[in-house]
Scaffold this motif. Structure first.
Motif, PDB file in Angstrom:
ATOM      1  N   ASN A 230     107.501 104.342 -82.401  1.00 24.00           N
ATOM      2  CA  ASN A 230     106.182 104.874 -82.033  1.00 24.00           C
ATOM      3  C   ASN A 230     106.235 106.379 -81.796  1.00 24.00           C
ATOM      4  O   ASN A 230     105.350 107.116 -82.242  1.00 24.00           O
ATOM      5  N   VAL A 231     107.247 106.833 -81.091  1.00 22.92           N
ATOM      6  CA  VAL A 231     107.382 108.266 -80.828  1.00 22.92           C
ATOM      7  C   VAL A 231     107.658 109.012 -82.131  1.00 22.92           C
ATOM      8  O   VAL A 231     107.076 110.071 -82.387  1.00 22.92           O
ATOM      9  N   ILE A 232     108.522 108.463 -82.976  1.00 16.96           N
ATOM     10  CA  ILE A 232     108.849 109.113 -84.246  1.00 16.96           C
ATOM     11  C   ILE A 232     107.615 109.194 -85.133  1.00 16.96           C
ATOM     12  O   ILE A 232     107.372 110.213 -85.789  1.00 16.96           O
ATOM     13  N   LYS A 233     106.813 108.148 -85.130  1.00 14.62           N
ATOM     14  CA  LYS A 233     105.586 108.170 -85.936  1.00 14.62           C
ATOM     15  C   LYS A 233     104.673 109.303 -85.485  1.00 14.62           C
ATOM     16  O   LYS A 233     104.102 110.022 -86.307  1.00 14.62           O
ATOM     17  N   LEU A 234     104.538 109.466 -84.178  1.00 12.45           N
ATOM     18  CA  LEU A 234     103.715 110.558 -83.664  1.00 12.45           C
ATOM     19  C   LEU A 234     104.285 111.924 -84.036  1.00 12.45           C
ATOM     20  O   LEU A 234     103.547 112.845 -84.382  1.00 12.45           O
ATOM     21  N   MET A 235     105.602 112.061 -83.968  1.00 15.69           N
ATOM     22  CA  MET A 235     106.224 113.347 -84.287  1.00 15.69           C
ATOM     23  C   MET A 235     106.083 113.687 -85.761  1.00 15.69           C
ATOM     24  O   MET A 235     105.969 114.857 -86.125  1.00 15.69           O
ATOM     25  N   LEU A 236     106.092 112.683 -86.624  1.00 14.91           N
ATOM     26  CA  LEU A 236     106.008 112.936 -88.061  1.00 14.91           C
ATOM     27  C   LEU A 236     104.566 113.052 -88.559  1.00 14.91           C
ATOM     28  O   LEU A 236     104.338 113.483 -89.686  1.00 14.91           O
ATOM     29  N   ASP A 237     103.612 112.679 -87.721  1.00 13.76           N
ATOM     30  CA  ASP A 237     102.206 112.795 -88.098  1.00 13.76           C
ATOM     31  C   ASP A 237     101.776 114.240 -87.892  1.00 13.76           C
ATOM     32  O   ASP A 237     101.601 114.702 -86.770  1.00 13.76           O
ATOM     33  N   GLU A 238     101.606 114.959 -88.994  1.00 16.36           N
ATOM     34  CA  GLU A 238     101.306 116.386 -88.927  1.00 16.36           C
ATOM     35  C   GLU A 238      99.972 116.671 -88.249  1.00 16.36           C
ATOM     36  O   GLU A 238      99.809 117.685 -87.578  1.00 16.36           O
ATOM     37  N   ASP A 239      98.999 115.810 -88.431  1.00 22.48           N
ATOM     38  CA  ASP A 239      97.669 116.065 -87.880  1.00 22.48           C
ATOM     39  C   ASP A 239      97.562 115.711 -86.399  1.00 22.48           C
ATOM     40  O   ASP A 239      96.641 116.148 -85.727  1.00 22.48           O
ATOM     41  N   TYR A 240      98.503 114.931 -85.885  1.00 21.08           N
ATOM     42  CA  TYR A 240      98.370 114.445 -84.519  1.00 21.08           C
ATOM     43  C   TYR A 240      98.424 115.564 -83.485  1.00 21.08           C
ATOM     44  O   TYR A 240      97.681 115.595 -82.536  1.00 21.08           O
ATOM     45  N   PHE A 241      99.347 116.501 -83.679  1.00 24.70           N
ATOM     46  CA  PHE A 241      99.538 117.535 -82.680  1.00 24.70           C
ATOM     47  C   PHE A 241      98.802 118.839 -82.985  1.00 24.70           C
ATOM     48  O   PHE A 241      98.953 119.806 -82.272  1.00 24.70           O
ATOM     49  N   LYS A 242      98.034 118.858 -84.050  1.00 24.25           N
ATOM     50  CA  LYS A 242      97.274 120.073 -84.354  1.00 24.25           C
ATOM     51  C   LYS A 242      96.160 120.235 -83.334  1.00 24.25           C
ATOM     52  O   LYS A 242      95.472 119.284 -82.977  1.00 24.25           O
ATOM     53  N   ASN A 243      95.995 121.476 -82.908  1.00 24.32           N
ATOM     54  CA  ASN A 243      94.909 121.767 -81.970  1.00 24.32           C
ATOM     55  C   ASN A 243      93.596 121.848 -82.727  1.00 24.32           C
ATOM     56  O   ASN A 243      93.534 122.409 -83.808  1.00 24.32           O
ATOM     57  N   LYS A 244      92.609 121.282 -82.149  1.00 26.19           N
ATOM     58  CA  LYS A 244      91.282 121.409 -82.727  1.00 26.19           C
ATOM     59  C   LYS A 244      90.601 122.540 -81.985  1.00 26.19           C
ATOM     60  O   LYS A 244      90.185 122.389 -80.840  1.00 26.19           O
ATOM     61  N   ASP A 245      90.528 123.688 -82.643  1.00 29.14           N
ATOM     62  CA  ASP A 245      89.974 124.875 -81.999  1.00 29.14           C
ATOM     63  C   ASP A 245      88.466 124.766 -81.907  1.00 29.14           C
ATOM     64  O   ASP A 245      87.788 124.358 -82.846  1.00 29.14           O
ATOM     65  N   GLU A 246      87.982 125.149 -80.781  1.00 31.97           N
ATOM     66  CA  GLU A 246      86.549 125.215 -80.572  1.00 31.97           C
ATOM     67  C   GLU A 246      86.267 126.534 -79.895  1.00 31.97           C
ATOM     68  O   GLU A 246      86.930 126.905 -78.931  1.00 31.97           O
ATOM     69  N   ARG A 247      85.325 127.246 -80.423  1.00 35.25           N
ATOM     70  CA  ARG A 247      85.041 128.579 -79.909  1.00 35.25           C
ATOM     71  C   ARG A 247      84.146 128.484 -78.677  1.00 35.25           C
ATOM     72  O   ARG A 247      83.115 127.819 -78.689  1.00 35.25           O
ATOM     73  N   TYR A 248      84.582 129.172 -77.642  1.00 33.06           N
ATOM     74  CA  TYR A 248      83.794 129.267 -76.422  1.00 33.06           C
ATOM     75  C   TYR A 248      83.510 130.735 -76.146  1.00 33.06           C
ATOM     76  O   TYR A 248      84.402 131.578 -76.242  1.00 33.06           O
ATOM     77  N   ASP A 249      82.276 131.022 -75.819  1.00 32.64           N
ATOM     78  CA  ASP A 249      81.931 132.375 -75.410  1.00 32.64           C
ATOM     79  C   ASP A 249      81.297 132.263 -74.036  1.00 32.64           C
ATOM     80  O   ASP A 249      80.191 131.732 -73.875  1.00 32.64           O
ATOM     81  N   LEU A 250      82.025 132.742 -73.064  1.00 28.74           N
ATOM     82  CA  LEU A 250      81.588 132.578 -71.689  1.00 28.74           C
ATOM     83  C   LEU A 250      80.392 133.457 -71.333  1.00 28.74           C
ATOM     84  O   LEU A 250      79.685 133.198 -70.374  1.00 28.74           O
ATOM     85  N   PHE A 251      80.181 134.518 -72.116  1.00 27.70           N
ATOM     86  CA  PHE A 251      79.151 135.471 -71.733  1.00 27.70           C
ATOM     87  C   PHE A 251      77.836 135.261 -72.459  1.00 27.70           C
ATOM     88  O   PHE A 251      76.879 135.958 -72.207  1.00 27.70           O
ATOM     89  N   GLU A 252      77.766 134.312 -73.355  1.00 26.55           N
ATOM     90  CA  GLU A 252      76.513 134.011 -74.019  1.00 26.55           C
ATOM     91  C   GLU A 252      75.929 132.748 -73.402  1.00 26.55           C
ATOM     92  O   GLU A 252      76.643 131.755 -73.220  1.00 26.55           O
ATOM     93  N   PRO A 253      74.656 132.753 -73.110  1.00 27.62           N
ATOM     94  CA  PRO A 253      74.056 131.546 -72.530  1.00 27.62           C
ATOM     95  C   PRO A 253      73.972 130.444 -73.568  1.00 27.62           C
ATOM     96  O   PRO A 253      73.787 130.692 -74.741  1.00 27.62           O
ATOM     97  N   LYS A 254      74.145 129.227 -73.134  1.00 31.32           N
ATOM     98  CA  LYS A 254      74.096 128.063 -74.016  1.00 31.32           C
ATOM     99  C   LYS A 254      72.659 127.699 -74.380  1.00 31.32           C
ATOM    100  O   LYS A 254      72.402 127.160 -75.426  1.00 31.32           O
ATOM    101  N   VAL A 255      71.757 127.951 -73.467  1.00 32.56           N
ATOM    102  CA  VAL A 255      70.355 127.594 -73.663  1.00 32.56           C
ATOM    103  C   VAL A 255      69.548 128.880 -73.786  1.00 32.56           C
ATOM    104  O   VAL A 255      69.798 129.838 -73.070  1.00 32.56           O
ATOM    105  N   GLU A 256      68.623 128.864 -74.691  1.00 36.62           N
ATOM    106  CA  GLU A 256      67.771 130.040 -74.804  1.00 36.62           C
ATOM    107  C   GLU A 256      66.944 130.150 -73.536  1.00 36.62           C
ATOM    108  O   GLU A 256      66.424 129.163 -73.016  1.00 36.62           O
TER     109      GLU A 256
END
Length: 200
Positions: free
Chosen positions: A166-192
């Motif tokens: 199970n651990v080896i499968k996770l280590m060999l899965d290239e997509d498992y540990f990739k970070n899914k980047d999401e852009r955050y901008d703290l200084f822009e309001p989320k709601v108009e």
């Protein structure tokens, strides 16, 4: 006084009759070492790596660990251990032909695990030990007098390697540990903004 005597005799009988069995391995012959140790079903371990664990005999110490490579030391000899998790995971097979010109050469197929042991004399008088078994390999460069001790330790190490699929499968899965980047901008309001507050 009689009670103490009877108790001592009973304890002595229990101790003598239920003792552990000691198996002494004849370390004079390499074939005997390999057959005796590898034919056992050892569940021992005292060392844990990335996706595997194994038993390191007394007197063998870790000097360095890098990914799936480990440098071990015992009685003046260095052992280089490589654990091949890719071959284990994909169950890759290999072929080996015994080398008649080697000091020792043997194909191994015990307990549904395959490998080989080859020992070659080098120009400097040392002997190169290459021992592959159970998807792992140990190499060592030793003097002739140390060959049997190194083979014994290497046999214990290689025969006790247990993989965590199970651990080896996770280590060999290239997509498992990739970070899914999401852009955050703290200084822009989320709601108009609307005019909440109306000044009257």
């Amino acid at each position: 006084m009689k009670r103490i005597g009877k108790l001592m005799i009973m304890l002595l009988c229990v101790f003598l009759l239920s003792g552990c069995t000691i198996v002494r391995i004849n370390t004079d012959k390499i074939d005997t070492i390999i057959n005796v140790v590898l034919s056992k079903n050892n569940n021992l371990y005292n060392t844990i790596g990335k996706g595997y664990k194994y038993y390191k005999p007394r007197g063998v110490i870790n000097v360095d660990v890098s990914e799936y490579n480990e440098k071990l030391y015992s009685n003046g000899d260095y052992y280089y251990l490589y654990v091949d998790i890719n071959s284990y995971y994909y169950k890759k097979d290999f072929t080996y032909e015994e080398n008649k010109e080697s000091y020792y050469s043997s194909y191994i197929d015990i307990n549904d695990k395959k490998g080989y042991l080859e020992i070659n004399k080098q120009e400097n008088g040392y002997y190169l030990i290459e021992f592959l078994y159970n998807y792992s390999k140990i190499e060592a460069l030793v003097v002739k007098e140390d060959i049997n001790d190194v083979v014994l330790n290497a046999t214990y190490i290689l025969s006790t390697i247990k993989y965590n699929s199970n651990v080896i499968k996770l280590m060999l899965d290239e997509d498992y540990f990739k970070n899914k980047d999401e852009r955050y901008d703290l200084f822009e309001p989320k709601v108009e903004s609307n005019n909440f507050v109306k000044v009257e």
